[in-house]
Design a protein around this motif. Structure first.
Motif, PDB file in Angstrom:
ATOM      1  N   ARG A 176       4.281 -11.673  57.602  1.00 17.83           N
ATOM      2  CA  ARG A 176       5.659 -12.205  57.684  1.00 17.83           C
ATOM      3  C   ARG A 176       6.574 -11.543  56.642  1.00 17.83           C
ATOM      4  O   ARG A 176       7.725 -11.214  56.938  1.00 17.83           O
ATOM      5  CB  ARG A 176       5.612 -13.722  57.474  1.00 17.83           C
ATOM      6  N   ALA A 177       6.071 -11.353  55.435  1.00 16.16           N
ATOM      7  CA  ALA A 177       6.876 -10.720  54.379  1.00 16.16           C
ATOM      8  C   ALA A 177       7.301  -9.318  54.826  1.00 16.16           C
ATOM      9  O   ALA A 177       8.452  -8.904  54.655  1.00 16.16           O
ATOM     10  CB  ALA A 177       6.072 -10.650  53.088  1.00 16.16           C
ATOM     11  N   GLN A 178       6.345  -8.598  55.422  1.00 14.73           N
ATOM     12  CA  GLN A 178       6.638  -7.243  55.898  1.00 14.73           C
ATOM     13  C   GLN A 178       7.654  -7.279  57.039  1.00 14.73           C
ATOM     14  O   GLN A 178       8.602  -6.489  57.086  1.00 14.73           O
ATOM     15  CB  GLN A 178       5.328  -6.586  56.358  1.00 14.73           C
ATOM     16  N   LEU A 179       7.456  -8.231  57.951  1.00 14.93           N
ATOM     17  CA  LEU A 179       8.349  -8.349  59.126  1.00 14.93           C
ATOM     18  C   LEU A 179       9.787  -8.646  58.704  1.00 14.93           C
ATOM     19  O   LEU A 179      10.735  -8.044  59.216  1.00 14.93           O
ATOM     20  CB  LEU A 179       7.840  -9.468  60.050  1.00 14.93           C
ATOM     21  N   VAL A 180       9.931  -9.558  57.765  1.00 12.98           N
ATOM     22  CA  VAL A 180      11.276  -9.943  57.326  1.00 12.98           C
ATOM     23  C   VAL A 180      12.002  -8.747  56.716  1.00 12.98           C
ATOM     24  O   VAL A 180      13.157  -8.470  57.041  1.00 12.98           O
ATOM     25  CB  VAL A 180      11.210 -11.121  56.318  1.00 12.98           C
ATOM     26  N   ARG A 181      11.293  -8.007  55.863  1.00 14.22           N
ATOM     27  CA  ARG A 181      11.963  -6.906  55.158  1.00 14.22           C
ATOM     28  C   ARG A 181      12.146  -5.666  56.022  1.00 14.22           C
ATOM     29  O   ARG A 181      13.144  -4.961  55.910  1.00 14.22           O
ATOM     30  CB  ARG A 181      11.174  -6.582  53.872  1.00 14.22           C
ATOM     31  N   GLU A 182      11.180  -5.407  56.893  1.00 18.01           N
ATOM     32  CA  GLU A 182      11.248  -4.173  57.697  1.00 18.01           C
ATOM     33  C   GLU A 182      12.095  -4.344  58.958  1.00 18.01           C
ATOM     34  O   GLU A 182      12.774  -3.403  59.383  1.00 18.01           O
ATOM     35  CB  GLU A 182       9.809  -3.773  58.087  1.00 18.01           C
ATOM     36  N   LEU A 183      12.071  -5.537  59.546  1.00 16.50           N
ATOM     37  CA  LEU A 183      12.723  -5.691  60.858  1.00 16.50           C
ATOM     38  C   LEU A 183      13.785  -6.793  60.901  1.00 16.50           C
ATOM     39  O   LEU A 183      14.900  -6.565  61.354  1.00 16.50           O
ATOM     40  CB  LEU A 183      11.632  -5.955  61.908  1.00 16.50           C
ATOM     41  N   VAL A 184      13.447  -7.995  60.413  1.00 15.60           N
ATOM     42  CA  VAL A 184      14.343  -9.136  60.626  1.00 15.60           C
ATOM     43  C   VAL A 184      15.645  -8.987  59.840  1.00 15.60           C
ATOM     44  O   VAL A 184      16.738  -9.071  60.420  1.00 15.60           O
ATOM     45  CB  VAL A 184      13.641 -10.478  60.278  1.00 15.60           C
ATOM     46  N   ARG A 185      15.545  -8.769  58.530  1.00 20.65           N
ATOM     47  CA  ARG A 185      16.773  -8.681  57.726  1.00 20.65           C
ATOM     48  C   ARG A 185      17.693  -7.538  58.174  1.00 20.65           C
ATOM     49  O   ARG A 185      18.893  -7.758  58.372  1.00 20.65           O
ATOM     50  CB  ARG A 185      16.443  -8.517  56.236  1.00 20.65           C
ATOM     51  N   PRO A 186      17.154  -6.320  58.366  1.00 21.56           N
ATOM     52  CA  PRO A 186      18.044  -5.239  58.830  1.00 21.56           C
ATOM     53  C   PRO A 186      18.729  -5.588  60.152  1.00 21.56           C
ATOM     54  O   PRO A 186      19.915  -5.293  60.335  1.00 21.56           O
ATOM     55  CB  PRO A 186      17.103  -4.039  58.980  1.00 21.56           C
ATOM     56  N   ALA A 187      18.002  -6.228  61.062  1.00 22.88           N
ATOM     57  CA  ALA A 187      18.607  -6.586  62.359  1.00 22.88           C
ATOM     58  C   ALA A 187      19.714  -7.620  62.172  1.00 22.88           C
ATOM     59  O   ALA A 187      20.823  -7.464  62.707  1.00 22.88           O
ATOM     60  CB  ALA A 187      17.528  -7.129  63.301  1.00 22.88           C
ATOM     61  N   LEU A 188      19.449  -8.650  61.382  1.00 21.84           N
ATOM     62  CA  LEU A 188      20.463  -9.695  61.166  1.00 21.84           C
ATOM     63  C   LEU A 188      21.693  -9.104  60.479  1.00 21.84           C
ATOM     64  O   LEU A 188      22.827  -9.467  60.791  1.00 21.84           O
ATOM     65  CB  LEU A 188      19.883 -10.843  60.322  1.00 21.84           C
TER      66      LEU A 188
END
Ligand code: Z5A
Length: 208
Positions: free
Chosen positions: A73-85
């Motif tokens: 989850r930590a990786q997902l948030v930083r690599e994909l979720v935050r940039p998308a948002l």
């Protein structure tokens, strides 16, 4: 941030796959970019962790299981979720942190305060909307019974584990009713999709 994070949760056989497709179509129908992902997984590192977590050949203690969920989850948030948002896209995730509260908290018995601390530090984000597909444990199990020997490590748990998972999801709804839309997933697929679409319409109206 201008984007929105929407998660879809539920127990075994709840019908998340078709619900995800309906959510995606409803958002795209409004001209908004959708980034779809899943947990555990969604990045190369996260997918490798998923393979490890779900392989029935491994015996994984509850603490390691929780930490691996949050590592992905930590990786997902930083690599994909935050940039998308940050670029204004909406992120649609097949599960998010509520699953850790339900499965590792309710199912395995890990203290919810500890999970909340990991949520704050590693996940950093909460969904704006969580669609909980709620279905009777036996009914959901019957839908996926055909998988038989193909069941993953967590799917092989006993019925009481999944009853605790379901009860914990419901406790989370009671604690944060404004974030959740609970969908009766025991209905026909058509009725479930209609309820999902209605919940999204309400969210769009709230956020307009
Ligand atoms: N996990 C965790 O422990 N902690 C965490 O923090 C996270 C996850 C993030 C993998 O997740 C596992 O990881 C999961 C929780 C744990 N373990 N379990 N068990 P997953 O989401 O990838 O795996 P899953 O929950 O096992 O997904 P699933 O079984 O594929 O569920 P689903 O997507 O809801 O099912 P479906 O494929 O949409 O539907 C299943 C079948 O039912 C299919 O044949 C459908 O046609 C049928 N179906 C669906 N809806 C209906 C209705 N309404 N009527 C009749 N039949 C239906």
């Amino acid at each position: 941030m201008t984007g929105r994070l929407i998660s879809v949760e539920g127990g075994e056989g709840a019908g998340k796959s078709s619900a995800m497709a309906a959510v995606r179509a409803a958002i795209e129908g409004r001209g908004v970019e959708v980034v779809q992902t899943r947990e555990p997984g969604g990045t190369p590192v996260g997918e490798a962790i998923r393979t490890l977590l779900l392989d029935p050949a491994h015996s994984i203690c509850a603490e390691a299981e929780l930490l691996l969920m949050f590592a992905a989850r930590a990786q997902l948030v930083r690599e994909l979720v935050r940039p998308a948002l940050e670029r204004g896209a909406w992120v649609l995730s097949d599960r998010f942190t509520d699953a850790s509260f339900a499965y590792q908290g309710g199912g395995r018995g890990i203290d919810g305060g500890l999970i909340a601390e990991l949520e704050r530090w590693a996940a950093t984000l909460k969904p704006d909307l969580t669609l909980l597909l709620d279905v009777d444990v036996r009914q959901g199990h019957a839908r996926v019974a055909g998988r038989g020997a193909g069941k993953d490590r967590i799917e092989r748990e006993r019925e009481d584990f999944f009853e605790r998972v379901r009860a914990t999801y419901r406790q989370r709804v009671a604690a944060e009713p404004q974030r959740f839309a609970v969908i009766d997933a025991g209905q026909s697929q058509e009725a479930v999709i209609a309820a999902v679409t209605a919940a999204l319409d309400q969210a769009f109206a709230r956020w307009a």
